[in-house]
Design a protein around this motif. Structure first.
Motif, PDB file in Angstrom:
ATOM      1  N   ILE A  65      31.433  24.825 -18.439  1.00 11.54           N
ATOM      2  CA  ILE A  65      30.680  25.855 -19.154  1.00 11.54           C
ATOM      3  C   ILE A  65      29.206  25.777 -18.792  1.00 11.54           C
ATOM      4  O   ILE A  65      28.531  26.798 -18.667  1.00 11.54           O
ATOM      5  CB  ILE A  65      30.876  25.721 -20.680  1.00 11.54           C
ATOM      6  CG1 ILE A  65      32.318  26.052 -21.040  1.00 11.54           C
ATOM      7  CG2 ILE A  65      29.913  26.611 -21.447  1.00 11.54           C
ATOM      8  CD1 ILE A  65      32.650  25.803 -22.492  1.00 11.54           C
ATOM      9  N   PRO A  69      27.738  27.701 -14.173  1.00 11.66           N
ATOM     10  CA  PRO A  69      26.602  28.630 -14.059  1.00 11.66           C
ATOM     11  C   PRO A  69      25.389  28.021 -13.356  1.00 11.66           C
ATOM     12  O   PRO A  69      24.702  28.717 -12.591  1.00 11.66           O
ATOM     13  CB  PRO A  69      26.257  28.974 -15.510  1.00 11.66           C
ATOM     14  CG  PRO A  69      27.474  28.682 -16.285  1.00 11.66           C
ATOM     15  CD  PRO A  69      28.155  27.559 -15.568  1.00 11.66           C
ATOM     16  N   TYR A  73      23.873  29.590 -10.028  1.00 13.27           N
ATOM     17  CA  TYR A  73      22.465  30.018  -9.994  1.00 13.27           C
ATOM     18  C   TYR A  73      21.735  29.346  -8.835  1.00 13.27           C
ATOM     19  O   TYR A  73      20.994  30.006  -8.090  1.00 13.27           O
ATOM     20  CB  TYR A  73      21.789  29.660 -11.320  1.00 13.27           C
ATOM     21  CG  TYR A  73      20.367  30.140 -11.406  1.00 13.27           C
ATOM     22  CD1 TYR A  73      20.072  31.409 -11.878  1.00 13.27           C
ATOM     23  CD2 TYR A  73      19.304  29.319 -11.023  1.00 13.27           C
ATOM     24  CE1 TYR A  73      18.764  31.854 -11.953  1.00 13.27           C
ATOM     25  CE2 TYR A  73      18.001  29.751 -11.104  1.00 13.27           C
ATOM     26  CZ  TYR A  73      17.733  31.015 -11.562  1.00 13.27           C
ATOM     27  OH  TYR A  73      16.436  31.460 -11.638  1.00 13.27           O
ATOM     28  N   VAL A 126      21.576  28.863 -17.388  1.00 11.86           N
ATOM     29  CA  VAL A 126      22.925  29.222 -17.854  1.00 11.86           C
ATOM     30  C   VAL A 126      22.932  30.669 -18.334  1.00 11.86           C
ATOM     31  O   VAL A 126      23.869  31.423 -18.064  1.00 11.86           O
ATOM     32  CB  VAL A 126      23.407  28.238 -18.942  1.00 11.86           C
ATOM     33  CG1 VAL A 126      24.676  28.735 -19.608  1.00 11.86           C
ATOM     34  CG2 VAL A 126      23.627  26.860 -18.341  1.00 11.86           C
ATOM     35  N   TRP A 127      21.888  31.095 -19.029  1.00 13.70           N
ATOM     36  CA  TRP A 127      21.786  32.479 -19.492  1.00 13.70           C
ATOM     37  C   TRP A 127      21.772  33.446 -18.302  1.00 13.70           C
ATOM     38  O   TRP A 127      22.466  34.467 -18.307  1.00 13.70           O
ATOM     39  CB  TRP A 127      20.523  32.656 -20.331  1.00 13.70           C
ATOM     40  CG  TRP A 127      20.283  34.073 -20.754  1.00 13.70           C
ATOM     41  CD1 TRP A 127      19.529  35.011 -20.112  1.00 13.70           C
ATOM     42  CD2 TRP A 127      20.838  34.724 -21.894  1.00 13.70           C
ATOM     43  NE1 TRP A 127      19.564  36.201 -20.796  1.00 13.70           N
ATOM     44  CE2 TRP A 127      20.360  36.057 -21.905  1.00 13.70           C
ATOM     45  CE3 TRP A 127      21.671  34.315 -22.929  1.00 13.70           C
ATOM     46  CZ2 TRP A 127      20.696  36.975 -22.883  1.00 13.70           C
ATOM     47  CZ3 TRP A 127      22.002  35.238 -23.908  1.00 13.70           C
ATOM     48  CH2 TRP A 127      21.521  36.544 -23.878  1.00 13.70           C
ATOM     49  N   THR A 130      25.358  33.398 -16.332  1.00 16.06           N
ATOM     50  CA  THR A 130      26.578  33.775 -17.042  1.00 16.06           C
ATOM     51  C   THR A 130      26.493  35.251 -17.409  1.00 16.06           C
ATOM     52  O   THR A 130      25.464  35.727 -17.859  1.00 16.06           O
ATOM     53  CB  THR A 130      26.754  32.934 -18.320  1.00 16.06           C
ATOM     54  OG1 THR A 130      26.667  31.553 -17.970  1.00 16.06           O
ATOM     55  CG2 THR A 130      28.089  33.201 -18.968  1.00 16.06           C
ATOM     56  N   THR A 131      27.586  35.954 -17.218  1.00 10.02           N
ATOM     57  CA  THR A 131      27.594  37.384 -17.515  1.00 10.02           C
ATOM     58  C   THR A 131      28.586  37.690 -18.632  1.00 10.02           C
ATOM     59  O   THR A 131      29.454  36.889 -18.955  1.00 10.02           O
ATOM     60  CB  THR A 131      27.988  38.191 -16.267  1.00 10.02           C
ATOM     61  OG1 THR A 131      29.283  37.770 -15.837  1.00 10.02           O
ATOM     62  CG2 THR A 131      26.989  37.998 -15.154  1.00 10.02           C
ATOM     63  N   ALA A 134      30.586  36.012 -22.594  1.00  6.51           N
ATOM     64  CA  ALA A 134      30.578  34.547 -22.553  1.00  6.51           C
ATOM     65  C   ALA A 134      29.162  33.983 -22.485  1.00  6.51           C
ATOM     66  O   ALA A 134      28.955  32.783 -22.684  1.00  6.51           O
ATOM     67  CB  ALA A 134      31.384  34.051 -21.355  1.00  6.51           C
ATOM     68  N   ARG A 135      28.184  34.833 -22.220  1.00  6.17           N
ATOM     69  CA  ARG A 135      26.793  34.382 -22.063  1.00  6.17           C
ATOM     70  C   ARG A 135      26.284  33.641 -23.294  1.00  6.17           C
ATOM     71  O   ARG A 135      25.722  32.554 -23.196  1.00  6.17           O
ATOM     72  CB  ARG A 135      25.899  35.576 -21.756  1.00  6.17           C
ATOM     73  CG  ARG A 135      24.437  35.230 -21.654  1.00  6.17           C
ATOM     74  CD  ARG A 135      23.616  36.437 -21.359  1.00  6.17           C
ATOM     75  NE  ARG A 135      23.630  36.650 -19.920  1.00  6.17           N
ATOM     76  CZ  ARG A 135      23.026  37.650 -19.305  1.00  6.17           C
ATOM     77  NH1 ARG A 135      22.403  38.570 -20.005  1.00  6.17           N
ATOM     78  NH2 ARG A 135      23.059  37.758 -18.011  1.00  6.17           N
ATOM     79  N   ALA A 138      28.113  30.266 -23.746  1.00  5.32           N
ATOM     80  CA  ALA A 138      27.680  29.286 -22.746  1.00  5.32           C
ATOM     81  C   ALA A 138      26.303  28.726 -23.085  1.00  5.32           C
ATOM     82  O   ALA A 138      26.062  27.518 -22.971  1.00  5.32           O
ATOM     83  CB  ALA A 138      27.666  29.921 -21.360  1.00  5.32           C
ATOM     84  N   CYS A 139      25.401  29.582 -23.536  1.00  3.22           N
ATOM     85  CA  CYS A 139      24.063  29.115 -23.927  1.00  3.22           C
ATOM     86  C   CYS A 139      24.123  28.253 -25.176  1.00  3.22           C
ATOM     87  O   CYS A 139      23.387  27.272 -25.299  1.00  3.22           O
ATOM     88  CB  CYS A 139      23.131  30.297 -24.138  1.00  3.22           C
ATOM     89  SG  CYS A 139      22.666  31.079 -22.602  1.00  3.22           S
TER      90      CYS A 139
END
Length: 162
Positions: A65, A69, A73, A126-127, A130-131, A134-135, A138-139
Motif C-alpha cells: 500500500i 506508490p 512515483y 503516496v497521494w 495513487t489514483t 484508494a488514494r 493509501a494516505c
C-alpha cells in the motif's frame, strides 16, 4: 496567618495523595485494574494475532500500500537522474530509518524536523502516485504507519522539564 496553614496542608495532601492512601484502598483499586488489564491484553493479543495472520507483509500485502506508490512515483519522476528507482527507494528507506534512529537517540530539533519532513513527503508521494478511491486509504495507512514510528522519533516532545 491562619489562612496560610490550611492552604499549605491542602497542597501537601494533593501532592502526596496516593502515597498517603491506606493499603486496603490501594488494593481495592489496583487489583481490579490489574485483572482488567490482564484480560484486555489477552483479548488484544488475540485480535492482533488474527490481524497479523490475515495480512501478508510482502510486496503484495500491507507493505505494498505504501511501497508500490512510492516505487511507481520514483520510477516515473527519475527520468533525468543518473540512478535507478530501486536506488532512490533504498536511499529513501535508509534515510527514514536513519532519521528515526537519530531522532530517538539524540532528541535533536534538526533530526526531528527532518523526520517530520520525510514523513510528510512520503504521504505526499503516496497521494500523488495513487489514483481513484484508494488514494485516501493509501494516505491514511501511510500516515498511521508514520505516526506510529513518530511515537519513538518524537519521544519527549511537549513534555515539560522542571
Amino acid at each position: 496567618m491562619t489562612d496560610e496553614v490550611p492552604e499549605l496542608k491542602l497542597q501537601n495532601s494533593r501532592s502526596h495523595c496516593w502515597g498517603a492512601a491506606v493499603l486496603w484502598v490501594k488494593v481495592l483499586f489496583v487489583l481490579p485494574l490489574g485483572l482488567f488489564m490482564v484480560a484486555l491484553m489477552g483479548s488484544l493479543k488475540t485480535g492482533i494475532q488474527h490481524a497479523i495472520e490475515g495480512a501478508t507483509w510482502d510486496s503484495h500485502g500491507m507493505v505494498a500500500i505504501v511501497d508500490a506508490p512510492v516505487r511507481a512515483y520514483l520510477e516515473t519522476h527519475r527520468t533525468e537522474l543518473p540512478v535507478t528507482a530501486e536506488t532512490l527507494c533504498t536511499t529513501s528507506l535508509a534515510v527514514g530509518a536513519g532519521l528515526l534512529a537519530i531522532s530517538f537517540v539524540t532528541c535533536t530539533f534538526g533530526a526531528r524536523l527532518t523526520w517530520v519532513g520525510w514523513g510528510a513527503c512520503s504521504v505526499a508521494v503516496v497521494w500523488a502516485a495513487t489514483t481513484g478511491p484508494a488514494r485516501g486509504i493509501a494516505c491514511a495507512v501511510t500516515g498511521r504507519a508514520w505516526g506510529i514510528a513518530s511515537i519513538f522519533a518524537l519521544r519527549g516532545v511537549g513534555t515539560r522539564r522542571g
